[in-house]
Design an enzyme around this catalytic site. Structure first.
Site, PDB file in Angstrom:
ATOM      1  N   GLU A  18     -21.765 -50.452  -2.809  1.00 61.17           N
ATOM      2  CA  GLU A  18     -22.275 -49.883  -4.057  1.00 61.17           C
ATOM      3  C   GLU A  18     -21.285 -50.176  -5.183  1.00 61.17           C
ATOM      4  O   GLU A  18     -20.072 -50.031  -4.995  1.00 61.17           O
ATOM      5  CB  GLU A  18     -22.441 -48.362  -3.930  1.00 61.17           C
TER       6      GLU A  18
ATOM      7  N   ALA B 286     -37.890 -36.910  -6.331  1.00 63.73           N
ATOM      8  CA  ALA B 286     -37.837 -38.319  -5.917  1.00 63.73           C
ATOM      9  C   ALA B 286     -39.038 -38.738  -5.077  1.00 63.73           C
ATOM     10  O   ALA B 286     -39.444 -39.905  -5.126  1.00 63.73           O
ATOM     11  CB  ALA B 286     -36.541 -38.573  -5.153  1.00 63.73           C
TER      12      ALA B 286
ATOM     13  N   GLN C 260     -25.047 -39.358   0.876  1.00 63.01           N
ATOM     14  CA  GLN C 260     -23.914 -39.002   0.023  1.00 63.01           C
ATOM     15  C   GLN C 260     -22.645 -39.186   0.862  1.00 63.01           C
ATOM     16  O   GLN C 260     -22.685 -39.105   2.087  1.00 63.01           O
ATOM     17  CB  GLN C 260     -24.053 -37.526  -0.347  1.00 63.01           C
TER      18      GLN C 260
ATOM     19  N   GLN D 273     -10.389 -37.920  -8.894  1.00 67.96           N
ATOM     20  CA  GLN D 273     -11.776 -38.334  -8.691  1.00 67.96           C
ATOM     21  C   GLN D 273     -12.431 -37.555  -7.536  1.00 67.96           C
ATOM     22  O   GLN D 273     -13.557 -37.081  -7.642  1.00 67.96           O
ATOM     23  CB  GLN D 273     -11.715 -39.803  -8.327  1.00 67.96           C
TER      24      GLN D 273
ATOM     25  N   LYS E 297     -13.809 -51.782  -6.810  1.00 70.45           N
ATOM     26  CA  LYS E 297     -12.519 -52.364  -6.402  1.00 70.45           C
ATOM     27  C   LYS E 297     -12.671 -52.961  -5.004  1.00 70.45           C
ATOM     28  O   LYS E 297     -13.227 -52.310  -4.103  1.00 70.45           O
ATOM     29  CB  LYS E 297     -11.428 -51.283  -6.335  1.00 70.45           C
TER      30      LYS E 297
HETATM   31  P1  FAD Z   1     -34.703 -35.213  -4.694  1.00 70.46           P
HETATM   32  O1  FAD Z   1     -34.896 -35.823  -3.365  1.00 70.46           O
HETATM   33  O2  FAD Z   1     -35.889 -35.075  -5.587  1.00 70.46           O
HETATM   34  O3  FAD Z   1     -34.052 -33.770  -4.442  1.00 70.46           O
HETATM   35  C1  FAD Z   1     -33.540 -32.984  -5.517  1.00 70.46           C
HETATM   36  C2  FAD Z   1     -33.533 -31.517  -5.121  1.00 70.46           C
HETATM   37  O4  FAD Z   1     -34.865 -30.993  -5.113  1.00 70.46           O
HETATM   38  C3  FAD Z   1     -33.002 -31.241  -3.719  1.00 70.46           C
HETATM   39  O5  FAD Z   1     -32.338 -30.003  -3.728  1.00 70.46           O
HETATM   40  C4  FAD Z   1     -34.251 -31.189  -2.863  1.00 70.46           C
HETATM   41  O6  FAD Z   1     -34.051 -30.391  -1.696  1.00 70.46           O
HETATM   42  C5  FAD Z   1     -35.285 -30.593  -3.814  1.00 70.46           C
HETATM   43  N1  FAD Z   1     -36.626 -31.196  -3.639  1.00 70.46           N
HETATM   44  C6  FAD Z   1     -36.900 -32.496  -3.386  1.00 70.46           C
HETATM   45  N2  FAD Z   1     -38.233 -32.706  -3.374  1.00 70.46           N
HETATM   46  C7  FAD Z   1     -38.814 -31.515  -3.628  1.00 70.46           C
HETATM   47  C8  FAD Z   1     -40.161 -31.102  -3.771  1.00 70.46           C
HETATM   48  N3  FAD Z   1     -41.179 -31.985  -3.646  1.00 70.46           N
HETATM   49  N4  FAD Z   1     -40.407 -29.791  -4.059  1.00 70.46           N
HETATM   50  C9  FAD Z   1     -39.375 -28.901  -4.200  1.00 70.46           C
HETATM   51  N5  FAD Z   1     -38.068 -29.252  -4.076  1.00 70.46           N
HETATM   52  C10 FAD Z   1     -37.789 -30.538  -3.807  1.00 70.46           C
HETATM   53  N6  FAD Z   1     -27.659 -40.348  -9.575  1.00 70.46           N
HETATM   54  C11 FAD Z   1     -27.766 -41.125 -10.679  1.00 70.46           C
HETATM   55  O7  FAD Z   1     -27.990 -40.612 -11.774  1.00 70.46           O
HETATM   56  N7  FAD Z   1     -27.642 -42.497 -10.606  1.00 70.46           N
HETATM   57  C12 FAD Z   1     -27.384 -43.122  -9.424  1.00 70.46           C
HETATM   58  O8  FAD Z   1     -27.270 -44.367  -9.380  1.00 70.46           O
HETATM   59  C13 FAD Z   1     -27.253 -42.337  -8.232  1.00 70.46           C
HETATM   60  N8  FAD Z   1     -27.027 -42.911  -7.018  1.00 70.46           N
HETATM   61  C14 FAD Z   1     -26.959 -42.135  -5.886  1.00 70.46           C
HETATM   62  C15 FAD Z   1     -26.776 -42.759  -4.636  1.00 70.46           C
HETATM   63  C16 FAD Z   1     -26.718 -41.997  -3.467  1.00 70.46           C
HETATM   64  C17 FAD Z   1     -26.512 -42.689  -2.141  1.00 70.46           C
HETATM   65  C18 FAD Z   1     -26.829 -40.579  -3.548  1.00 70.46           C
HETATM   66  C19 FAD Z   1     -26.733 -39.747  -2.293  1.00 70.46           C
HETATM   67  C20 FAD Z   1     -27.022 -39.959  -4.768  1.00 70.46           C
HETATM   68  C21 FAD Z   1     -27.094 -40.714  -5.951  1.00 70.46           C
HETATM   69  N9  FAD Z   1     -27.304 -40.128  -7.216  1.00 70.46           N
HETATM   70  C22 FAD Z   1     -27.402 -40.906  -8.352  1.00 70.46           C
HETATM   71  C23 FAD Z   1     -27.334 -38.660  -7.357  1.00 70.46           C
HETATM   72  C24 FAD Z   1     -28.747 -38.060  -7.361  1.00 70.46           C
HETATM   73  O9  FAD Z   1     -29.454 -38.511  -8.490  1.00 70.46           O
HETATM   74  C25 FAD Z   1     -28.592 -36.546  -7.381  1.00 70.46           C
HETATM   75  O10 FAD Z   1     -28.030 -36.083  -6.180  1.00 70.46           O
HETATM   76  C26 FAD Z   1     -29.841 -35.746  -7.754  1.00 70.46           C
HETATM   77  O11 FAD Z   1     -29.440 -34.422  -8.068  1.00 70.46           O
HETATM   78  C27 FAD Z   1     -30.898 -35.675  -6.657  1.00 70.46           C
HETATM   79  O12 FAD Z   1     -31.538 -36.863  -6.505  1.00 70.46           O
HETATM   80  P2  FAD Z   1     -32.532 -37.077  -5.236  1.00 70.46           P
HETATM   81  O13 FAD Z   1     -33.159 -38.385  -5.404  1.00 70.46           O
HETATM   82  O14 FAD Z   1     -31.821 -36.786  -3.975  1.00 70.46           O
HETATM   83  O15 FAD Z   1     -33.582 -35.921  -5.552  1.00 70.46           O
END
Ligand code: FAD
Length: 280
Positions: A17, A120, A171, A207, A265
């Site tokens: 990444e 998502a 994560q 960090q 890095k």
């Molecule tokens: P979701 O899967 O939608 O979940 C968000 C929250 O809502 C969770 O608590 C979940 O339990 C709950 N939830 C999910 N679906 C529902 C539903 N249908 N009804 C009710 N509750 C629900 N962020 C960035 O801005 N840019 C990036 O490039 C980025 N890269 C990442 C890469 C990785 C590998 C990881 C692990 C995270 C990354 N993130 C990034 C962070 C991420 O955007 C945040 O963690 C964000 O808060 C949640 O995103 P998600 O897609 O997991 O959300």
């Protein structure tokens, strides 16, 4: 190559990444080119953090032009259907095979309400409906920060998988048992797609303090002591040793891949991969 093909082998798949740097992209391209010899299946490129979405798109093209299979991250919470449809169709036209579909963090503005996409799983459905792109989603071995409990966390993960996700990228974590417990819970929920561990070699205490304060990530005593004892170069070497141990254990116990958060890095990741070379 698509995620569904990439993870269909018995090999341990390596991927990296990166994030769009604040300055010009040359330094990142130089660093990432040093990692080419490890044959990453793809490079994932973060999106949106710090409001640099346009930079991500430009960098995506640069990385593609240097021969990498690039998986852009893509967030939906602050966007709308029309823009997202345009963007994902553009990705497809650019030859992108995979997207990491994310909700993104909720903006701090207290009056914010989500628009076309609140979670998502809705983005996964949309990408699958509009394109032929494979989709990765985020997973949280210690639970997402907003989620009330681990059971609900997996139920919500399942919504993304039922919407068509092809792989789960976790994560970062510093205690492998959290990852293995997570995989057990994922499998017990009937989810069969690959779960790929996210590994971050420690290079900077500040960090790590910031990351763990914003997410559910445990710092075990051994790591905490190292973070306090070592500085600069010594901390980087400590971080490498720590990550090597994590990676060896993950490989031994059957992880399908290792996704490295490189922090742009090459040094730490190169040393880790040189060390575990015979095992992957
Ligand atoms: P979701 O899967 O939608 O979940 C968000 C929250 O809502 C969770 O608590 C979940 O339990 C709950 N939830 C999910 N679906 C529902 C539903 N249908 N009804 C009710 N509750 C629900 N962020 C960035 O801005 N840019 C990036 O490039 C980025 N890269 C990442 C890469 C990785 C590998 C990881 C692990 C995270 C990354 N993130 C990034 C962070 C991420 O955007 C945040 O963690 C964000 O808060 C949640 O995103 P998600 O897609 O997991 O959300």
């Amino acid at each position: 190559m698509k995620l569904s093909e990439i993870y269909s082998t018995d090999k341990t798949i390596i991927s990296f990444e990166v994030f769009p740097p604040k300055s010009e992209p040359e330094s990142l391209l130089r660093e990432i080119n040093k990692l080419k010899k490890y044959n990453p299946a793809f490079i994932s490129l973060t999106y949106g953090a710090g409001g640099n979405q346009n930079k991500s798109i430009d960098l995506l093209k640069d990385l593609k032009n240097t021969g990498f299979n690039v998986m852009p991250h893509f967030t939906c919470i602050t966007s709308d259907k029309q823009k997202i449809e345009n963007d994902i169709k553009n990705f497809e036209a650019e030859g992108i095979k995979n997207i990491l579909a994310l909700r993104g963090d909720i903006p701090e503005d207290k009056t914010f309400v989500c628009n076309d996409f609140c979670f998502a799983n809705e983005l996964v459905t949309f990408i699958k409906d509009k394109t032929n792109i494979d989709v990765g989603v985020a997973g949280y071995p210690e639970g997402h920060i907003e989620c009330p409990d681990l059971k609900t966390d997996i139920e919500n993960l399942k919504k993304k998988v039922d919407a068509g996700a092809d792989a789960i990228f976790t994560q970062l974590f510093f205690v492998n048992d959290f990852f293995f417990d997570y995989v057990d819970r994922v499998r017990n929920a009937g989810i069969t797609i690959p779960v790929i561990p996210g590994i971050m070699p420690v290079i900077n205490k500040k960090q790590i303090d910031k990351i763990v304060s914003m997410a559910n990530i445990s710092v075990p005593e051994k790591l905490q002591k190292g973070l306090e004892k070592y500085k600069e170069k010594d901390l980087i070497e400590f971080g490498i040793e720590y990550a090597i141990e994590q990676c060896k254990d993950l490989i031994k116990k059957g992880a399908k891949g290792l996704h490295f958060f490189t922090l742009n890095k090459a040094y730490s990741v190169s040393k880790i991969l040189d060390n575990i070379k015979g095992k992957i």
